[in-house]
Design a protein around this motif. Structure first.
Motif, PDB file in Angstrom:
ATOM      1  N   LEU A  33     -53.665  35.668  31.332  1.00 57.96           N
ATOM      2  CA  LEU A  33     -52.247  36.066  31.349  1.00 57.96           C
ATOM      3  C   LEU A  33     -51.818  36.604  29.987  1.00 57.96           C
ATOM      4  CD1 LEU A  33     -50.710  33.146  33.461  1.00 57.96           C
ATOM      5  CD2 LEU A  33     -50.775  35.564  34.118  1.00 57.96           C
ATOM      6  N   ASN A  34     -52.165  35.861  28.913  1.00 58.40           N
ATOM      7  CA  ASN A  34     -51.717  36.299  27.581  1.00 58.40           C
ATOM      8  C   ASN A  34     -52.288  37.663  27.206  1.00 58.40           C
ATOM      9  OD1 ASN A  34     -49.923  34.236  26.546  1.00 58.40           O
ATOM     10  ND2 ASN A  34     -51.678  32.857  26.557  1.00 58.40           N
ATOM     11  N   SER A  35     -53.540  37.930  27.593  1.00 59.33           N
ATOM     12  CA  SER A  35     -54.141  39.194  27.187  1.00 59.33           C
ATOM     13  C   SER A  35     -53.650  40.353  28.049  1.00 59.33           C
ATOM     14  CB  SER A  35     -55.669  39.104  27.206  1.00 59.33           C
ATOM     15  OG  SER A  35     -56.109  38.728  28.469  1.00 59.33           O
ATOM     16  N   THR A  36     -52.901  40.057  29.126  1.00 59.30           N
ATOM     17  CA  THR A  36     -52.310  41.139  29.917  1.00 59.30           C
ATOM     18  C   THR A  36     -50.782  41.148  29.817  1.00 59.30           C
ATOM     19  OG1 THR A  36     -52.484  39.715  31.884  1.00 59.30           O
ATOM     20  CG2 THR A  36     -54.228  41.318  31.549  1.00 59.30           C
ATOM     21  N   GLY A  37     -50.258  40.468  28.774  1.00 61.65           N
ATOM     22  CA  GLY A  37     -48.833  40.618  28.468  1.00 61.65           C
ATOM     23  C   GLY A  37     -47.893  39.603  29.088  1.00 61.65           C
ATOM     24  N   THR A  38     -48.436  38.595  29.797  1.00 63.12           N
ATOM     25  CA  THR A  38     -47.574  37.529  30.328  1.00 63.12           C
ATOM     26  C   THR A  38     -47.773  36.291  29.465  1.00 63.12           C
ATOM     27  OG1 THR A  38     -47.719  38.374  32.594  1.00 63.12           O
ATOM     28  CG2 THR A  38     -47.086  36.067  32.342  1.00 63.12           C
ATOM     29  N   PRO A  39     -46.727  35.875  28.705  1.00 59.80           N
ATOM     30  CA  PRO A  39     -46.914  34.716  27.820  1.00 59.80           C
ATOM     31  C   PRO A  39     -47.217  33.453  28.626  1.00 59.80           C
ATOM     32  CG  PRO A  39     -44.830  35.848  27.369  1.00 59.80           C
ATOM     33  CD  PRO A  39     -45.370  36.418  28.642  1.00 59.80           C
ATOM     34  N   CYS A  40     -48.254  32.717  28.209  1.00 57.83           N
ATOM     35  CA  CYS A  40     -48.631  31.478  28.897  1.00 57.83           C
ATOM     36  C   CYS A  40     -48.925  30.402  27.862  1.00 57.83           C
ATOM     37  CB  CYS A  40     -49.850  31.712  29.789  1.00 57.83           C
ATOM     38  SG  CYS A  40     -50.419  30.214  30.630  1.00 57.83           S
ATOM     39  N   LEU A  41     -48.199  29.293  27.951  1.00 61.10           N
ATOM     40  CA  LEU A  41     -48.407  28.149  27.064  1.00 61.10           C
ATOM     41  C   LEU A  41     -49.222  27.089  27.794  1.00 61.10           C
ATOM     42  CD1 LEU A  41     -44.852  27.565  25.515  1.00 61.10           C
ATOM     43  CD2 LEU A  41     -46.891  28.387  24.306  1.00 61.10           C
ATOM     44  N   VAL A  42     -50.263  26.573  27.135  1.00 59.68           N
ATOM     45  CA  VAL A  42     -51.083  25.496  27.703  1.00 59.68           C
ATOM     46  C   VAL A  42     -50.615  24.167  27.114  1.00 59.68           C
ATOM     47  CG1 VAL A  42     -53.408  24.558  27.960  1.00 59.68           C
ATOM     48  CG2 VAL A  42     -53.047  27.050  27.938  1.00 59.68           C
ATOM     49  N   VAL A  43     -50.066  23.319  27.974  1.00 60.21           N
ATOM     50  CA  VAL A  43     -49.637  21.985  27.541  1.00 60.21           C
ATOM     51  C   VAL A  43     -50.730  20.992  27.925  1.00 60.21           C
ATOM     52  CG1 VAL A  43     -47.963  20.125  27.936  1.00 60.21           C
ATOM     53  CG2 VAL A  43     -47.180  22.493  27.744  1.00 60.21           C
ATOM     54  N   GLU A  44     -51.075  20.121  26.982  1.00 66.30           N
ATOM     55  CA  GLU A  44     -51.976  18.995  27.258  1.00 66.30           C
ATOM     56  C   GLU A  44     -51.196  17.735  26.979  1.00 66.30           C
ATOM     57  OE1 GLU A  44     -54.949  18.283  28.326  1.00 66.30           O
ATOM     58  OE2 GLU A  44     -56.205  20.070  28.100  1.00 66.30           O
ATOM     59  N   MET A  45     -51.261  16.765  27.894  1.00 66.05           N
ATOM     60  CA  MET A  45     -50.614  15.485  27.594  1.00 66.05           C
ATOM     61  C   MET A  45     -51.119  14.396  28.520  1.00 66.05           C
ATOM     62  SD  MET A  45     -46.767  15.917  29.064  1.00 66.05           S
ATOM     63  CE  MET A  45     -46.423  15.595  30.781  1.00 66.05           C
TER      64      MET A  45
END
Ligand code: ZN
Length: 315
Positions: free
Chosen positions: A183-195
């Motif tokens: 997603l990030n490399s095609t222009g859609t911001p994506c945050l990975v949350v770990e918890m």
């Protein structure tokens, strides 16, 4: 506000069963669209509970402030439904890590088809949040992990997420077949949350993250600017490959911690010990290599030589 239910992927399985990746959409005005996805690893359940709490929050918002949703929220809580149904991390039968099959292939094997369906459904969103829950071995404080290539876009978003840690990864440690990278490399911001920890839910972490998510949504214009929200209570530390220390087991045995998760520790402080079930002695003392904060702690007590027991960020 309209609440819609549909499937982002629907695939026929043998014996007249259908694999469905279900989505709940909360549709307000024509503002930005955001998404939260979870369960890409079938043994990670924290994100499913976050989706439940966000759905409850949005349902309540529909009743109390029907015009406050200016955009659209998509919740996809179980992107690997077969893994969740069978308590497996991977996609069963294919024994494939769904998060190593992106961007996928609509004509490929089942994991690739799920990946392609997810990419189609999520591309173009103003923000996608992909929630993970470590694994059954390690407990993690709420954090976001970001590849350095995308730091300029993602760190400002992550700063508002009410998390304890932002962990920046260098290029060599980045896995390119993940949903976040695709997603990030095609222009859609994506945050990975770990918890949290695999196969469990940690409600306090869920409430912490929920506050962050709704505040970021308001910043993005998904929620009305004058909507009152609980303010963030956590400010993240920033770790990178230079200040994170790994503690691996010197020998096999049972790891018994002497400290709590997310504690400040001193260099040479004893963090725990590895003991044997066969005799009364200690096989190895586990000591901190630095002054810092313990942000990963082993949850599953059996260790083998080399097993990860803790991560400490030097401060
Ligand atoms: Zn995961």
């Amino acid at each position: 506000m309209e609440i819609l239910h549909d499937d982002i992927v629907s695939l026929a399985l043998p014996y007249r069963e259908t694999l469905r990746v279900q989505r709940t959409s909360f549709v307000g005005g024509g503002g930005p669209r955001v998404a939260v996805i979870a369960g890409i690893h079938g043994d990670e359940l924290e994100g499913l509970f976050v989706c439940h709490r966000l759905a409850a929050w949005l349902e309540q918002l529909a009743a109390s402030h029907p015009h406050a949703l200016r955009g659209r929220v998509d919740l996809v809580p179980a992107i690997n439904p077969l893994g969740i149904d069978t308590l497996e991390r991977f996609v069963p039968v294919f024994d494939a890590d769904l998060n190593r099959n992106f961007p996928g292939d609509a004509e490929g094997l089942l994991p690739q088809r799920i990946a392609a369906g997810a990419m189609a459904a999520l591309s173009g969103a103003a923000l996608v949040i992909d929630i993970h829950a470590s694994n059954i071995y390690l407990r993690e404080i709420p954090q976001v992990r970001i590849a350095e290539d995308f730091a300029a876009t993602l760190v400002p978003l992550a700063q508002g997420m009410n998390l304890d840690l932002i962990w920046l990864h260098g290029a060599v440690t980045v896995l390119e077949a993940t949903i976040a990278h695709s997603l990030n490399s095609t222009g859609t911001p994506c945050l990975v949350v770990e918890m949290g920890v695999g196969m469990r839910i940690t409600p306090a972490f869920t409430e912490q993250l929920l506050i962050g998510i709704v505040n970021v949504w308001r910043t993005l214009g998904v929620l009305a600017p004058d909507l009152e929200l609980p303010p963030p209570t956590h400010t993240p530390l920033v770790a990178d490959d230079s200040n994170v220390h790994y503690l691996n087991a010197a020998t096999s045995g049972l790891f018994v911690p002497d400290i709590e998760h997310w504690m400040a520790v001193r260099r040479e402080q004893t963090l725990g010990r590895i003991v044997s079930p066969l005799h009364g002695g200690t096989l190895a003392a586990v000591r901190s290599p630095v002054d810092g904060i313990l942000f990963t702690l082993r949850e599953y007590p059996a260790v083998y030589e080399g097993s990860l027991m803790a991560r400490i960020m030097a401060v």
